[in-house]
Design an enzyme around this catalytic site. Structure first.
Site, PDB file in Angstrom:
ATOM      1  N   GLY A 127       0.359   4.234   4.854  1.00 25.92           N
ATOM      2  CA  GLY A 127      -0.167   2.981   5.365  1.00 25.92           C
ATOM      3  C   GLY A 127       0.921   2.125   5.981  1.00 25.92           C
ATOM      4  N   GLU A 174       5.559  -3.323   1.088  1.00 30.76           N
ATOM      5  CA  GLU A 174       5.759  -2.972  -0.328  1.00 30.76           C
ATOM      6  C   GLU A 174       4.934  -1.720  -0.559  1.00 30.76           C
ATOM      7  OE1 GLU A 174       5.307  -2.065  -3.760  1.00 30.76           O
ATOM      8  OE2 GLU A 174       4.231  -3.906  -4.248  1.00 30.76           O
ATOM      9  N   CYS A 179       2.318   0.498  -8.574  1.00 28.83           N
ATOM     10  CA  CYS A 179       3.473   0.925  -7.784  1.00 28.83           C
ATOM     11  C   CYS A 179       4.740   0.911  -8.624  1.00 28.83           C
ATOM     12  CB  CYS A 179       3.634   0.040  -6.557  1.00 28.83           C
ATOM     13  SG  CYS A 179       3.751  -1.724  -6.913  1.00 28.83           S
ATOM     14  N   GLY A 216       0.817  -1.201   0.000  1.00 33.77           N
ATOM     15  CA  GLY A 216       0.000   0.000   0.000  1.00 33.77           C
ATOM     16  C   GLY A 216       0.852   1.252   0.000  1.00 33.77           C
ATOM     17  N   SER A 217       0.317   2.315   0.557  1.00 30.90           N
ATOM     18  CA  SER A 217       0.988   3.612   0.549  1.00 30.90           C
ATOM     19  C   SER A 217       2.061   3.679   1.632  1.00 30.90           C
ATOM     20  CB  SER A 217      -0.039   4.718   0.796  1.00 30.90           C
ATOM     21  OG  SER A 217      -0.556   4.622   2.118  1.00 30.90           O
TER      22      SER A 217
END
Length: 461
Positions: free
Chosen positions: A212, A230, A264, A208-209
């Protein structure tokens, strides 16, 4: 909010509504996972592989329905969504196939009178927190190896893609996976943080971000459990003067705009040797203007909406910042009628005249945008490519492998590509550095993070 409500970016309609799991539901799920793991870890690798193979068969057999659900939930064109089910199948089977090698005992140099080896032992209950942008691929990276290693898994999927969790679970149930071995929970942010803090959870795999990832690390602080992260990316590519220009354009335009740029590892920064810069830009523009922005359920659509209006507005803010700082946006957005400047539909955007003071070139932007910048030589390109808080992938387009390898050795990234981008090979570890995160999934190395080493030191009498 006690309910999860998924709104389709296609037309703003409600796709699914679910109750969030309450404390009792969460506690029961954790208890089942912990109990089930005691037996699952004793099941032979051959038996685990057999039942998981059946689960993947059952999942893949439902490809069309799963693909349509993905398109409705996130807006990806239906012509592409079935490929994610295929990718789920491919990655799952690869991770199962390499499990005997990855989980085999490690034996040091023999010493007379002793039997010494290192065994890879399951951790226990693994929590997989998966995002919406590649809802199957990001999840399978951790689910299958975690289960093959003898762990049980709880999947918490994005509120944008809850149906993916339910469809994976349904396939595993149909395959006869023992109860409690794989479960899912629909939870809000607060409950997810409490879930990470639960004593039953022994490892967290999060995609995620960056924000996050920070929240996950904070929730796990002091628990001494593994946390795989990741996170974001602002991936870069270099097009050298010796590159196959047609191939570079085709590959990088797709790398920038596939999935509406919501990847991403999508290409957001392209550096082109000044000798071929203008030709590259001209070719990239011509190809970009062939995209069809439309309803993703229409088979002719090649570019769908971004995931929500707020996401589109964030992209528009990045565009405004670039323009205010001197960039030019060269795509005629009037060719893309659905981009009305207000909704979730965005025309693809190519920016020239860019620099690293712009958000576009300095931070992740989850949308169909790319900046193209001329460079004088490889050294300038390397410096600019490394000038990023992220480090997921980097790519070089060249006909000279030795030069490409030399550049790759100097780039700060988890994966280096030559003549390709925006791709994941399950035989290679998926990992990143800097704010992209830590840990790795996939490949034999991916199993290292889902097991613990246990030493056996036996003296023979």
């Amino acid at each position: 909010m006690s309910e999860l409500i998924t709104i389709s970016p296609i037309d703003g309609s409600e796709v699914v509504r679910r109750a969030y799991a309450d404390e009792h539901h969460i506690a029961a799920t954790l208890r089942r996972a912990k109990i089930a793991q005691r037996d699952w870890r004793q099941v032979s690798l051959v038996e685990r592989m057999a039942v998981l193979s059946r689960a993947v068969d059952a999942f893949s057999a439902n490809k069309n329905a799963i693909a349509e659900a993905i398109s409705r939930q996130i807006g990806r064109p239906i012509r592409y969504s079935p490929n994610e089910v295929v990718g789920f199948d491919t990655r799952a089977r690869h991770m199962m196939a390499i499990a005997p090698e990855a989980l085999a005992d490690i034996r040091p140099t023999p010493i007379d009178g002793f039997n010494r080896f290192i065994r890879r032992e399951a951790l226990g209950v693994v929590l997989v927190v998966a995002p919406w942008n590649y809802p199957l691929l990001t999840a399978v990276n951790a689910i299958i190896p975690a289960l093959m290693a003898g762990n049980t898994v709880i999947l918490k999927h994005s509120a944008q893609t809850p149906l993916c969790a339910e469809q994976i679970h349904a396939a595993f149930v149909a395959a006869g996976l023992p109860a409690g071995v794989f479960q899912y929970l629909h939870t809000d942010h607060a409950s997810t943080q409490k879930l990470i803090q639960a004593k039953e959870i022994k490892h967290v795999c999060f995609t995620g971000s960056v924000a996050g990832g920070i929240a996950v690390e904070q929730a796990a602080a002091g628990r001494f459990i593994g946390v795989g992260l990741e996170l974001g990316g602002n991936d870069a590519a270099l097009v050298r003067s010796d590159a196959d220009l047609a191939h570079a354009v085709d590959t990088l335009v797709d790398g920038a705009f596939f999935n509406s740029g919501q990847s991403c590892c999508g290409t957001q920064r392209i550096y082109v040797h000044q000798a071929v810069y203008q030709e590259f830009v001209d070719r990239a523009l011509a190809l970009t203007e062939q995209y069809v922005l439309g309803n993703p359920l229409d088979a002719t659509t090649t570019l769908g909406p971004v995931v929500r209006v707020a996401a589109a507005n964030a992209v528009r803010a990045v565009e405004a910042d670039a323009l205010a700082k001197g960039a030019s946006q060269i795509v005629d957005t009037r060719r893309f009628a659905l981009d009305d400047g207000k909704g979730a539909y965005l025309a693809p955007r190519i920016f020239t005249g860019v620099n690293h003071q712009m958000q576009l070139m300095a931070d992740e932007c989850f949308g169909p945008v790319v900046g193209i910048m001329p460079v004088k030589n490889d050294d300038e390109a390397i410096r600019l490519m490394n000038d990023s808080p992220y480090g997921l992938t980097s790519a070089v387009f060249s006909r000279d492998e030795n030069i490409a390898l030399n550049i790759g050795n100097q780039l700060e990234c988890g994966t280096f590509f030559m003549n390709r981008c925006d791709y994941l090979d399950p035989a290679l570890p998926w990992t990143g550095i800097k704010q992209t995160g830590r840990g790795a999934t996939l490949s034999v190395l991916g199993y290292d993070y889902l097991t613990r080493p246990k030493s056996f030191h036996l003296k023979q009498m």
